[in-house]
Write a protein that holds these residues in place. Structure first.
Motif, PDB file in Angstrom:
ATOM      1  N   LYS A   1      -6.660 -60.305 -17.261  1.00 54.74           N
ATOM      2  CA  LYS A   1      -7.797 -61.204 -17.063  1.00 54.74           C
ATOM      3  C   LYS A   1      -9.035 -60.704 -17.803  1.00 54.74           C
ATOM      4  O   LYS A   1      -9.764 -61.477 -18.403  1.00 54.74           O
ATOM      5  CB  LYS A   1      -8.098 -61.337 -15.560  1.00 54.74           C
TER       6      LYS A   1
ATOM      7  N   THR B   1      -9.329 -67.631 -23.690  1.00 57.31           N
ATOM      8  CA  THR B   1     -10.536 -68.227 -23.103  1.00 57.31           C
ATOM      9  C   THR B   1     -11.500 -68.694 -24.191  1.00 57.31           C
ATOM     10  O   THR B   1     -12.128 -69.752 -24.081  1.00 57.31           O
ATOM     11  CB  THR B   1     -11.232 -67.220 -22.158  1.00 57.31           C
TER      12      THR B   1
ATOM     13  N   THR C   1       0.365 -64.740 -14.452  1.00 61.44           N
ATOM     14  CA  THR C   1       0.125 -63.860 -13.311  1.00 61.44           C
ATOM     15  C   THR C   1       1.279 -63.925 -12.311  1.00 61.44           C
ATOM     16  O   THR C   1       1.803 -62.884 -11.887  1.00 61.44           O
ATOM     17  CB  THR C   1      -1.191 -64.253 -12.607  1.00 61.44           C
TER      18      THR C   1
ATOM     19  N   ASN D   1      -4.790 -66.977  -4.034  1.00 61.29           N
ATOM     20  CA  ASN D   1      -3.956 -66.515  -5.152  1.00 61.29           C
ATOM     21  C   ASN D   1      -4.351 -67.166  -6.468  1.00 61.29           C
ATOM     22  O   ASN D   1      -4.309 -66.538  -7.519  1.00 61.29           O
ATOM     23  CB  ASN D   1      -2.477 -66.797  -4.867  1.00 61.29           C
ATOM     24  N   PHE D   2      -4.739 -68.447  -6.379  1.00 60.50           N
ATOM     25  CA  PHE D   2      -5.123 -69.170  -7.583  1.00 60.50           C
ATOM     26  C   PHE D   2      -6.356 -68.536  -8.223  1.00 60.50           C
ATOM     27  O   PHE D   2      -6.344 -68.171  -9.402  1.00 60.50           O
ATOM     28  CB  PHE D   2      -5.380 -70.639  -7.232  1.00 60.50           C
TER      29      PHE D   2
ATOM     30  N   ARG E   1      -7.604 -65.632  -7.771  1.00 55.71           N
ATOM     31  CA  ARG E   1      -7.393 -64.240  -8.165  1.00 55.71           C
ATOM     32  C   ARG E   1      -6.580 -64.123  -9.449  1.00 55.71           C
ATOM     33  O   ARG E   1      -6.502 -63.042 -10.024  1.00 55.71           O
ATOM     34  CB  ARG E   1      -6.723 -63.461  -7.026  1.00 55.71           C
ATOM     35  N   SER E   2      -5.945 -65.213  -9.866  1.00 55.04           N
ATOM     36  CA  SER E   2      -5.143 -65.130 -11.083  1.00 55.04           C
ATOM     37  C   SER E   2      -5.953 -65.516 -12.328  1.00 55.04           C
ATOM     38  O   SER E   2      -5.443 -65.470 -13.436  1.00 55.04           O
ATOM     39  CB  SER E   2      -3.905 -66.022 -10.963  1.00 55.04           C
ATOM     40  N   LEU E   3      -7.222 -65.908 -12.139  1.00 55.05           N
ATOM     41  CA  LEU E   3      -8.007 -66.388 -13.284  1.00 55.05           C
ATOM     42  C   LEU E   3      -9.057 -65.380 -13.728  1.00 55.05           C
ATOM     43  O   LEU E   3      -9.613 -64.659 -12.909  1.00 55.05           O
ATOM     44  CB  LEU E   3      -8.721 -67.691 -12.904  1.00 55.05           C
ATOM     45  N   PRO E   4      -9.341 -65.348 -15.044  1.00 51.75           N
ATOM     46  CA  PRO E   4     -10.453 -64.528 -15.517  1.00 51.75           C
ATOM     47  C   PRO E   4     -11.771 -65.141 -15.078  1.00 51.75           C
ATOM     48  O   PRO E   4     -11.907 -66.375 -15.102  1.00 51.75           O
ATOM     49  CB  PRO E   4     -10.335 -64.595 -17.042  1.00 51.75           C
TER      50      PRO E   4
ATOM     51  N   LEU F   1     -13.480 -67.614 -17.463  1.00 46.31           N
ATOM     52  CA  LEU F   1     -12.940 -68.975 -17.484  1.00 46.31           C
ATOM     53  C   LEU F   1     -13.504 -69.791 -16.318  1.00 46.31           C
ATOM     54  O   LEU F   1     -13.861 -70.965 -16.481  1.00 46.31           O
ATOM     55  CB  LEU F   1     -11.404 -68.926 -17.425  1.00 46.31           C
TER      56      LEU F   1
ATOM     57  N   TYR G   1     -11.704 -62.958  -3.278  1.00 49.01           N
ATOM     58  CA  TYR G   1     -11.581 -61.500  -3.148  1.00 49.01           C
ATOM     59  C   TYR G   1     -12.052 -61.042  -1.767  1.00 49.01           C
ATOM     60  O   TYR G   1     -11.437 -60.180  -1.144  1.00 49.01           O
ATOM     61  CB  TYR G   1     -12.377 -60.805  -4.263  1.00 49.01           C
TER      62      TYR G   1
END
Lengths: 239, 218
Positions: A173, A187, A215, B61-62, B64-67, B70, B104
């Protein structure tokens, strides 16, 4: 909400090609940075658990510095400040001579930062084993190094697979920060598509799905590895 | 690039301080919003109603899976569109940070709640307290006490992460420093200064958390 959805932009060239290339850079940066982070982090983590004060000191200092400066600022330090601080010729090499300066800098910055996090995981893995094992190893005549090499490290790594998995996903990430120094990873591509076509949400959606799918895939694979590498006789190993 | 020029830092201190105010305000508001939403998510996550629990788990979970970058992009463009009017970058990123951090915080708070012994909850219910009352007066106070250090540590991470508003050009501490750095051609001074300020604040805060943790264990 007033927005004209146009999903076909995602399968139109050149945008589809951009997304694929962006994903490629994201994966490349993540994997190379992870190799650096894992290697250096392991060395530092082991250093912090030895009985040699200077080694422990170096490990602690490294962790405190790298953990307490925002990753983005570290990117800027490596990319903008370092070339100006070193002798002129070196600076020119860092800016121009080095192969793909942005990419290399991103990998090093991300790797060095994550090494501090890996270090802490390795350290807590080793410390979780308890003094009994070390005492037993030492009583059997193993040196401190041998106890580390044959007893502590093998057990510790099997135990810290879950936190290391999440550290890898964090690197994956965090690789998006490479866009700030000009690496056109996934990104960055979405933002680029937004600027060219004004169809930003389609691009963001595509990236969102790609990131979360990868992920969940990594988590699934690691869960299998975790099952196979369980240390038996521990709480939680009876599953 | 001549010698290290301290003057550029001193001359621009008021501007930098303003940037730091934005950083701290964003940190505080996102932390507050994240903890409130995170608590609700955590309670939903451990709920015995399957649908509620699955929805909460998916949310957590969604996100936490993203940067984070973004997510910032998403809301930077989405919030003005939903509201139908420009609201300024600050509110858009505040929404992004709150929703992102909540995922988080939810995991931390969930661990805190489940660490409270189940007897406490059962005893509260046996005494005639409702579910909400048992949570509000018995379980959550104990949970929050136990997890205060972890929540604060997450706050320090959030403080560092707010620097990512750079990607949308919001004038926080880092962006303010960067503007001066580019205007006066003083990249070394400004970025070194920024790094040291972040280092001092984060290090002192994390030492403070460690102290608190030690005091609580006694």
């Amino acid at each position: 909400m007033n927005y004209n959805w146009n999903w076909s932009v995602l399968i139109t060239e050149p945008y589809l090609g951009w997304i694929v290339a962006g994903l490629g850079w994201t994966i490349l940066v993540s994997i190379l940075a992870w190799i650096l982070a894992f290697t250096l982090g392991s060395v530092l983590g082991i250093m912090r658990t030895t009985s040699v004060p200077i080694l422990r000191g170096i490990g602690t200092l490294y962790v405190e510095i790298f953990r307490n400066i925002p990753l983005l600022v570290q990117f800027f330090l490596w990319y903008f400040v370092l070339p100006e601080m070193v002798p002129y010729d070196w600076g020119m090499w860092l800016k121009r001579g080095m192969p793909m300066p942005e990419l290399t800098t991103a990998i090093i910055a991300l790797g060095l930062y994550t090494a501090s996090r890996v270090c802490e995981q390795v350290r807590s893995g080793i410390e979780s084993i308890g003094v009994g094992q070390v005492s037993a190893a030492r009583a059997l005549g193993l040196t401190e190094w041998q106890a580390m090499r044959y007893i502590l490290v093998p057990v510790a790594y099997r135990r810290i697979i879950p936190p290391l998995t999440s550290e890898f996903l964090t690197i994956f990430k965090n690789s998006s920060l490479a866009l700030t120094i000009g690496v056109i990873e996934l990104t960055a591509v979405t933002r680029q598509i937004e600027e060219y076509t004004f169809q930003g949400f389609e691009a963001f959606t595509a990236a969102t799905i790609i990131y979360s799918m990868i992920t969940f895939m990594v988590m699934g694979i690691m869960r299998q590895i975790e099952k196979r590498s369980l240390v038996h006789g521990m709480i939680g190993s009876s599953k | 690039m001549g010698a290290f020029d301290f003057a550029v830092i001193f001359d621009n201190l008021p501007f930098l301080m303003k940037g730091m105010q934005t950083t701290l305000l964003l940190t505080a508001l996102a932390m507050f919003g994240g903890i409130v939403l995170g608590t609700l998510l955590a309670m939903a996550r451990i709920s015995s109603i399957t649908v509620v629990s699955v929805v909460a788990a998916s949310y957590i979970n969604f996100f936490r899976s993203l940067p984070l970058i973004l997510v910032i992009f998403w809301f930077y463009f989405l919030v003005p569109l939903v509201l139908g009017q420009p609201v300024g970058g600050f509110y858009s990123v505040l929404v992004a940070f709150t929703l992102f951090e909540a995922a988080y915080y939810a995991e931390i708070i969930r661990a805190g709640i489940t660490s409270v012994r189940s007897g406490q909850f059962q005893a509260a219910r046996a005494l005639g307290l409702s579910y909400a009352q048992s949570m509000r007066f018995i379980v959550l106070p104990q949970a929050f006490r136990a997890m205060t250090p972890v929540l604060l540590t997450q706050g320090i991470i959030l403080f560092q992460d707010t620097s990512l508003v750079y990607v949308v050009g919001l004038k926080d501490f880092l962006v303010s420093a960067e503007l001066i750095a580019n205007r006066d051609q003083r990249l070394i001074e400004m970025f070194t200064f920024v790094a040291i300020v972040y280092l001092i604040i984060s290090y002192s805060a994390s030492q403070g958390v460690r102290l608190l943790q030690r005091r609580m264990q006694r």
